[in-house]
Design a protein around this motif. Structure first.
Motif, short mmCIF file in Angstrom:
data_model
loop_
_atom_site.label_atom_id
_atom_site.label_comp_id
_atom_site.label_asym_id
_atom_site.label_seq_id
_atom_site.Cartn_x
_atom_site.Cartn_y
_atom_site.Cartn_z
N ASP A 61 0.81 -1.22 0.00
CA ASP A 61 0.00 0.00 0.00
C ASP A 61 0.84 1.27 0.00
OD1 ASP A 61 0.91 -0.51 2.53
OD2 ASP A 61 -0.90 0.19 3.54
N SER A 62 2.17 1.13 0.20
CA SER A 62 3.06 2.30 0.11
C SER A 62 4.41 1.86 -0.46
CB SER A 62 3.26 2.95 1.48
OG SER A 62 4.12 2.18 2.28
N PHE A 63 5.09 2.79 -1.09
CA PHE A 63 6.40 2.47 -1.67
C PHE A 63 7.43 2.19 -0.58
CE2 PHE A 63 4.80 4.73 -5.52
CZ PHE A 63 4.90 3.65 -6.39
N HIS A 64 7.33 2.88 0.56
CA HIS A 64 8.28 2.65 1.64
C HIS A 64 8.16 1.21 2.18
CE1 HIS A 64 8.29 7.04 1.55
NE2 HIS A 64 9.47 6.97 2.15
N LYS A 65 6.96 0.77 2.35
CA LYS A 65 6.73 -0.59 2.87
C LYS A 65 7.19 -1.64 1.86
CE LYS A 65 3.14 -3.43 4.97
NZ LYS A 65 1.73 -3.51 5.35
N SER A 66 6.84 -1.45 0.59
CA SER A 66 7.24 -2.43 -0.41
C SER A 66 8.76 -2.43 -0.61
CB SER A 66 6.51 -2.20 -1.74
OG SER A 66 6.80 -0.94 -2.29
N ALA A 67 9.40 -1.25 -0.49
CA ALA A 67 10.86 -1.19 -0.61
C ALA A 67 11.53 -1.95 0.53
CB ALA A 67 11.32 0.27 -0.62
N SER A 68 11.01 -1.81 1.74
CA SER A 68 11.57 -2.54 2.88
C SER A 68 11.45 -4.05 2.68
CB SER A 68 10.86 -2.14 4.17
OG SER A 68 11.15 -0.81 4.50
N GLU A 69 10.31 -4.49 2.17
CA GLU A 69 10.10 -5.92 1.93
C GLU A 69 11.04 -6.44 0.85
OE1 GLU A 69 5.93 -6.40 1.11
OE2 GLU A 69 5.34 -5.74 3.11
N VAL A 70 11.26 -5.65 -0.19
CA VAL A 70 12.16 -6.05 -1.28
C VAL A 70 13.59 -6.14 -0.76
CG1 VAL A 70 13.18 -5.29 -3.46
CG2 VAL A 70 10.72 -5.22 -3.16
N ILE A 71 14.01 -5.18 0.04
CA ILE A 71 15.37 -5.19 0.60
C ILE A 71 15.56 -6.44 1.46
CG2 ILE A 71 16.94 -4.02 2.19
CD1 ILE A 71 16.80 -2.60 -0.46
#
Length: 100
Positions: A73-83
């Motif tokens: 639902d947010s780019f910050h959250k999805s970026a953390s999951e990808v990292i």
């Protein structure tokens, strides 16, 4: 290390780039064999409201490229999951690599 950003249907955000760069720098300091990172931000048309923002990261390192993506639902959250996903892949890669 070079970090490239690509936006698809999203307005470029210096704050978001700084956030992701900080996370990638932590990976680079732990895994020095990373050469380059390509970060992709995209909005998707989905039926659920909570999974519209997709972040994908491709890392160039010795051997096959590493890739992970996730939608949230947010780019910050999805970026953390990808990292986090990439860190697991890098840990496996580091275990396979041998120094001579």
């Amino acid at each position: 290390m070079t970090v490239n950003y690509e936006y698809d249907g999203v307005t470029a955000s210096p704050e978001l780039e700084t956030y992701v760069k900080g996370k990638i720098d932590k990976l680079f300091s732990k895994y020095e064999f990373i050469v380059r990172a390509d970060v992709f931000f995209k909005t998707e048309n989905t039926s659920t409201r909570n999974s519209k923002m997709k972040t994908s990261i491709r890392l160039s390192a010795p051997g096959p490229r590493l890739f992970a993506d996730t939608t949230s639902d947010s780019f910050h959250k999805s970026a953390s999951e990808v990292i986090s996903a990439l860190e697991r892949q890098l840990e496996k890669r580091k275990g396979v690599m041998q120094t001579h």
